[in-house]
Design a protein around this motif. Sequence first.
Motif, PDB file in Angstrom:
ATOM      1  N   LEU A   1      89.076  22.202 -40.320  1.00 27.55           N
ATOM      2  CA  LEU A   1      89.227  22.904 -39.039  1.00 27.55           C
ATOM      3  C   LEU A   1      89.274  24.417 -39.237  1.00 27.55           C
ATOM      4  O   LEU A   1      88.699  25.168 -38.443  1.00 27.55           O
ATOM      5  N   GLU A   2      89.954  24.858 -40.297  1.00 29.37           N
ATOM      6  CA  GLU A   2      89.996  26.305 -40.582  1.00 29.37           C
ATOM      7  C   GLU A   2      88.602  26.829 -40.907  1.00 29.37           C
ATOM      8  O   GLU A   2      88.243  27.945 -40.511  1.00 29.37           O
ATOM      9  N   LYS A   3      87.823  26.028 -41.593  1.00 24.32           N
ATOM     10  CA  LYS A   3      86.443  26.419 -41.897  1.00 24.32           C
ATOM     11  C   LYS A   3      85.634  26.524 -40.607  1.00 24.32           C
ATOM     12  O   LYS A   3      84.817  27.430 -40.451  1.00 24.32           O
ATOM     13  N   LYS A   4      85.865  25.601 -39.674  1.00 27.88           N
ATOM     14  CA  LYS A   4      85.186  25.661 -38.375  1.00 27.88           C
ATOM     15  C   LYS A   4      85.510  26.970 -37.661  1.00 27.88           C
ATOM     16  O   LYS A   4      84.622  27.626 -37.130  1.00 27.88           O
ATOM     17  N   ILE A   5      86.793  27.328 -37.660  1.00 24.49           N
ATOM     18  CA  ILE A   5      87.206  28.575 -37.001  1.00 24.49           C
ATOM     19  C   ILE A   5      86.533  29.767 -37.671  1.00 24.49           C
ATOM     20  O   ILE A   5      86.010  30.657 -36.997  1.00 24.49           O
ATOM     21  N   LYS A   6      86.522  29.779 -38.981  1.00 27.76           N
ATOM     22  CA  LYS A   6      85.899  30.874 -39.727  1.00 27.76           C
ATOM     23  C   LYS A   6      84.417  30.990 -39.359  1.00 27.76           C
ATOM     24  O   LYS A   6      83.909  32.092 -39.129  1.00 27.76           O
ATOM     25  N   ASN A   7      83.727  29.849 -39.288  1.00 27.56           N
ATOM     26  CA  ASN A   7      82.298  29.852 -38.936  1.00 27.56           C
ATOM     27  C   ASN A   7      82.066  30.313 -37.498  1.00 27.56           C
ATOM     28  O   ASN A   7      81.120  31.058 -37.232  1.00 27.56           O
ATOM     29  N   ILE A   8      82.928  29.887 -36.593  1.00 29.80           N
ATOM     30  CA  ILE A   8      82.803  30.313 -35.190  1.00 29.80           C
ATOM     31  C   ILE A   8      82.996  31.822 -35.086  1.00 29.80           C
ATOM     32  O   ILE A   8      82.230  32.510 -34.407  1.00 29.80           O
ATOM     33  N   LYS A   9      84.013  32.339 -35.777  1.00 26.37           N
ATOM     34  CA  LYS A   9      84.283  33.779 -35.735  1.00 26.37           C
ATOM     35  C   LYS A   9      83.124  34.572 -36.352  1.00 26.37           C
ATOM     36  O   LYS A   9      82.731  35.612 -35.816  1.00 26.37           O
ATOM     37  N   ALA A  10      82.579  34.081 -37.439  1.00 25.02           N
ATOM     38  CA  ALA A  10      81.460  34.765 -38.091  1.00 25.02           C
ATOM     39  C   ALA A  10      80.232  34.755 -37.176  1.00 25.02           C
ATOM     40  O   ALA A  10      79.542  35.775 -37.048  1.00 25.02           O
ATOM     41  N   HIS A  11      79.981  33.637 -36.543  1.00 22.11           N
ATOM     42  CA  HIS A  11      78.848  33.537 -35.615  1.00 22.11           C
ATOM     43  C   HIS A  11      79.058  34.472 -34.426  1.00 22.11           C
ATOM     44  O   HIS A  11      78.128  35.162 -33.993  1.00 22.11           O
ATOM     45  N   TRP A  12      80.287  34.515 -33.918  1.00 18.05           N
ATOM     46  CA  TRP A  12      80.589  35.383 -32.782  1.00 18.05           C
ATOM     47  C   TRP A  12      80.416  36.854 -33.161  1.00 18.05           C
ATOM     48  O   TRP A  12      79.885  37.648 -32.392  1.00 18.05           O
ATOM     49  N   GLU A  13      80.830  37.185 -34.358  1.00 17.24           N
ATOM     50  CA  GLU A  13      80.673  38.561 -34.857  1.00 17.24           C
ATOM     51  C   GLU A  13      79.200  38.929 -34.920  1.00 17.24           C
ATOM     52  O   GLU A  13      78.799  40.019 -34.510  1.00 17.24           O
ATOM     53  N   GLN A  14      78.398  38.017 -35.402  1.00 19.37           N
ATOM     54  CA  GLN A  14      76.950  38.234 -35.502  1.00 19.37           C
ATOM     55  C   GLN A  14      76.337  38.431 -34.110  1.00 19.37           C
ATOM     56  O   GLN A  14      75.542  39.343 -33.894  1.00 19.37           O
ATOM     57  N   ILE A  15      76.725  37.605 -33.177  1.00 17.59           N
ATOM     58  CA  ILE A  15      76.201  37.707 -31.809  1.00 17.59           C
ATOM     59  C   ILE A  15      76.659  39.007 -31.156  1.00 17.59           C
ATOM     60  O   ILE A  15      75.887  39.667 -30.466  1.00 17.59           O
ATOM     61  N   SER A  16      77.896  39.376 -31.373  1.00 18.31           N
ATOM     62  CA  SER A  16      78.433  40.613 -30.789  1.00 18.31           C
ATOM     63  C   SER A  16      77.649  41.830 -31.249  1.00 18.31           C
ATOM     64  O   SER A  16      77.403  42.746 -30.456  1.00 18.31           O
ATOM     65  N   HIS A  17      77.278  41.868 -32.509  1.00 18.17           N
ATOM     66  CA  HIS A  17      76.488  42.991 -33.032  1.00 18.17           C
ATOM     67  C   HIS A  17      75.089  43.018 -32.407  1.00 18.17           C
ATOM     68  O   HIS A  17      74.559  44.093 -32.135  1.00 18.17           O
ATOM     69  N   LEU A  18      74.527  41.854 -32.193  1.00 20.00           N
ATOM     70  CA  LEU A  18      73.206  41.786 -31.561  1.00 20.00           C
ATOM     71  C   LEU A  18      73.254  42.337 -30.146  1.00 20.00           C
ATOM     72  O   LEU A  18      72.354  43.051 -29.720  1.00 20.00           O
ATOM     73  N   GLU A  19      74.326  41.987 -29.440  1.00 23.40           N
ATOM     74  CA  GLU A  19      74.478  42.423 -28.050  1.00 23.40           C
ATOM     75  C   GLU A  19      74.450  43.949 -27.938  1.00 23.40           C
ATOM     76  O   GLU A  19      73.889  44.507 -27.003  1.00 23.40           O
ATOM     77  N   LYS A  20      75.033  44.616 -28.911  1.00 17.72           N
ATOM     78  CA  LYS A  20      75.085  46.084 -28.894  1.00 17.72           C
ATOM     79  C   LYS A  20      73.721  46.707 -29.217  1.00 17.72           C
ATOM     80  O   LYS A  20      73.450  47.835 -28.825  1.00 17.72           O
ATOM     81  N   GLN A  21      72.881  45.963 -29.924  1.00 16.15           N
ATOM     82  CA  GLN A  21      71.589  46.486 -30.340  1.00 16.15           C
ATOM     83  C   GLN A  21      70.485  46.254 -29.315  1.00 16.15           C
ATOM     84  O   GLN A  21      69.457  46.911 -29.341  1.00 16.15           O
ATOM     85  N   ILE A  22      70.704  45.319 -28.422  1.00 12.95           N
ATOM     86  CA  ILE A  22      69.666  44.968 -27.454  1.00 12.95           C
ATOM     87  C   ILE A  22      69.764  45.880 -26.228  1.00 12.95           C
ATOM     88  O   ILE A  22      70.830  46.099 -25.681  1.00 12.95           O
ATOM     89  N   GLN A  23      68.631  46.367 -25.836  1.00 12.13           N
ATOM     90  CA  GLN A  23      68.544  47.179 -24.612  1.00 12.13           C
ATOM     91  C   GLN A  23      68.240  46.238 -23.446  1.00 12.13           C
ATOM     92  O   GLN A  23      67.244  45.518 -23.482  1.00 12.13           O
ATOM     93  N   ILE A  24      69.093  46.273 -22.446  1.00 13.84           N
ATOM     94  CA  ILE A  24      68.893  45.413 -21.293  1.00 13.84           C
ATOM     95  C   ILE A  24      68.603  46.271 -20.078  1.00 13.84           C
ATOM     96  O   ILE A  24      69.359  47.192 -19.760  1.00 13.84           O
ATOM     97  N   ASP A  25      67.496  45.941 -19.408  1.00 19.53           N
ATOM     98  CA  ASP A  25      67.140  46.721 -18.227  1.00 19.53           C
ATOM     99  C   ASP A  25      68.059  46.344 -17.054  1.00 19.53           C
ATOM    100  O   ASP A  25      68.757  45.342 -17.084  1.00 19.53           O
ATOM    101  N   GLU A  26      68.046  47.157 -16.029  1.00 20.09           N
ATOM    102  CA  GLU A  26      68.925  46.972 -14.870  1.00 20.09           C
ATOM    103  C   GLU A  26      68.726  45.609 -14.200  1.00 20.09           C
ATOM    104  O   GLU A  26      69.680  45.022 -13.710  1.00 20.09           O
TER     105      GLU A  26
END
Length: 179
Positions: free
Chosen positions: A118-143
């Motif tokens: 279960l701790e490994k699951k949490i670690k993987n979820i957090k790592a995936h979320w971190e990866q997605i969060s960085h992508l969100e900042k890099q993507i330009q979204i139009d209005e």
Amino acid sequence: MSIQIFILSKLMEDNNYPYKLKKQLSEPIPLDQLGGLTESKLYYHFDSLAKQGLIETVKIIKEEHRPDKQVFAITEKGREELPKKIYKLFENAKAISDMVVGLESIKYVDRERVVEILEKKIKNIKAHWEQISHLEKQIQIDEEHKKFAEFVSGYVSTRTEHTIYWLEELIKRIKQGDI
């Protein structure tokens, strides 16, 4: 897999037959109906477990005007395989709802190993979320798509936080022996 874990766990307690297990599943809460478990599915899994050598027929009860009842027992191989199936269930689970049968059968496995999974699951979820969060900042979204992106981001963020919270709560309760 969870049906097979349920069957093996029940056979660890006592020899049993399919119809009786189905009845136990339906009382007092109709878990069989909630999980879509039909008698034919249950018999299929008994047959599958027997073919794998994990259970065996130990008695046949004959009653007049009724079909014979095969009473099953877990084999030594079944006793060895049950923990492996439970660990695999925890490893493959996408949500806590997928773990319910494993949690019900936790007495047959090492709790610390479950906590590690279960701790490994949490670690993987957090790592995936971190990866997605960085992508969100890099993507330009139009209005035109901004409100939709905010909605999706909010949903995913809340769901991720919720999942982490409940996995952490589950770990805490396992460690305390409440589960």
